[in-house]
Motif scaffolding. Structure first.
Motif, short mmCIF file in Angstrom:
data_model
loop_
_atom_site.label_atom_id
_atom_site.label_comp_id
_atom_site.label_asym_id
_atom_site.label_seq_id
_atom_site.Cartn_x
_atom_site.Cartn_y
_atom_site.Cartn_z
N ARG A 99 -12.82 56.83 -21.29
CA ARG A 99 -12.67 55.96 -22.55
C ARG A 99 -14.06 55.97 -23.30
O ARG A 99 -13.79 56.04 -24.46
N THR A 100 -15.11 56.02 -22.54
CA THR A 100 -16.41 55.92 -23.38
C THR A 100 -16.56 57.18 -24.24
O THR A 100 -16.89 56.94 -25.45
N GLY A 101 -16.32 58.21 -23.55
CA GLY A 101 -16.23 59.51 -24.27
C GLY A 101 -15.34 59.47 -25.72
O GLY A 101 -15.79 60.07 -26.57
N VAL A 102 -14.32 59.35 -25.23
CA VAL A 102 -13.41 59.23 -26.55
C VAL A 102 -13.96 58.35 -27.40
O VAL A 102 -13.79 58.69 -28.69
N GLN A 103 -14.36 57.14 -27.14
CA GLN A 103 -14.86 56.12 -28.12
C GLN A 103 -15.90 56.75 -28.92
O GLN A 103 -15.94 56.36 -29.96
N ALA A 104 -16.90 57.11 -28.29
CA ALA A 104 -18.01 57.88 -29.06
C ALA A 104 -17.56 59.12 -29.72
O ALA A 104 -18.04 59.06 -30.89
#
Length: 229
Positions: free
Chosen positions: A25-30
């Protein structure tokens, strides 16, 4: 960034991310959540079915990026509990499946549940942004070759057969099974699924035990015979 034809102003799409892996999720958000650049505004996140339903109802996004395999019943259960939101004629919430799995049964399951599209986690950030905007506008979006699964499924009036052996496996075990059958090493599977190598080994042992198989070669033949790879 997409603009409105009438005003030439940047258009934004409000998105909720539903995936049980925080790092993903953090990667997609970034990757897509820099709103000024992409036009995508991430308004909420969830890691399981109950959280997803709560966040989606609270934020009413235009698009939900939905993992297929989630604690609490999977993406299909989120869709089932969001039927009224999808059917809202004024502010419909639309779902785009985003999963590591490209198996036909996973694709067909969420599309039958009401998702507007299905893309795999190999998709680029730019293509994912494009998919989000297209789904928000009511289009159907699929990764290459996945659309064929849907066309084949809906062209047939026969219900898919029940595989009792496959039903013995948990959702995570099915993911590991498919990756093993495609020739991935344990370290590669661990990286792909954001779990430890030891956890991968535990899942493989459980799969072999439940299916009464001896090694990964037999497992690969078993999965290939069922068109899971």
């Amino acid at each position: 960034m997409t603009t409105t034809e009438a005003e030439g102003t940047p258009r934004r799409v409000r998105v909720v991310l539903v995936d049980d892996h925080r790092m993903f999720r953090t990667g997609v958000q970034a990757e897509i959540g820099q709103t000024d650049r992409t036009g995508v505004e991430v308004v909420g996140e969830a890691a399981d079915v109950d959280q997803a339903v709560t966040v989606i109802n609270a934020t009413r996004p235009e698009v939900v990026l939905l993992d297929v395999h989630l604690p609490g019943g999977g993406g299909v259960e989120v869709l089932r509990r969001s039927t009224a939101l999808m059917a809202d004629p004024n502010r419909p919430v639309r779902f785009l499946a985003l999963s590591v799995s490209d198996a036909a049964d996973d694709v067909i399951g969420v599309i039958r549940g009401g998702a507007r599209g299905y893309v795999t986690k190999t998709i680029t950030g730019a293509d994912l942004v494009d998919a989000v905007f297209r789904v928000s506008e009511g289009d159907a979006v699929f990764s290459p070759r996945l659309a064929g699964f849907v066309l084949d499924a809906f062209a047939s009036t026969d219900a898919p057969p029940v595989d009792e052996d496959l039903d013995r496996l948990t959702q995570r075990e099915r993911e590991v099974l498919r990756l093993i059958a495609r020739g991935y090493a344990y370290k590669e599977i661990a990286k792909q699924l954001f779990i430890s190598v030891k956890t991968v080994e535990s899942h493989v042992s459980a799969v072999l035990r439940k299916l009464q198989l001896s090694n990964r070669h037999e497992l690969t033949r078993w999965a290939t015979a069922r068109r899971l790879v």
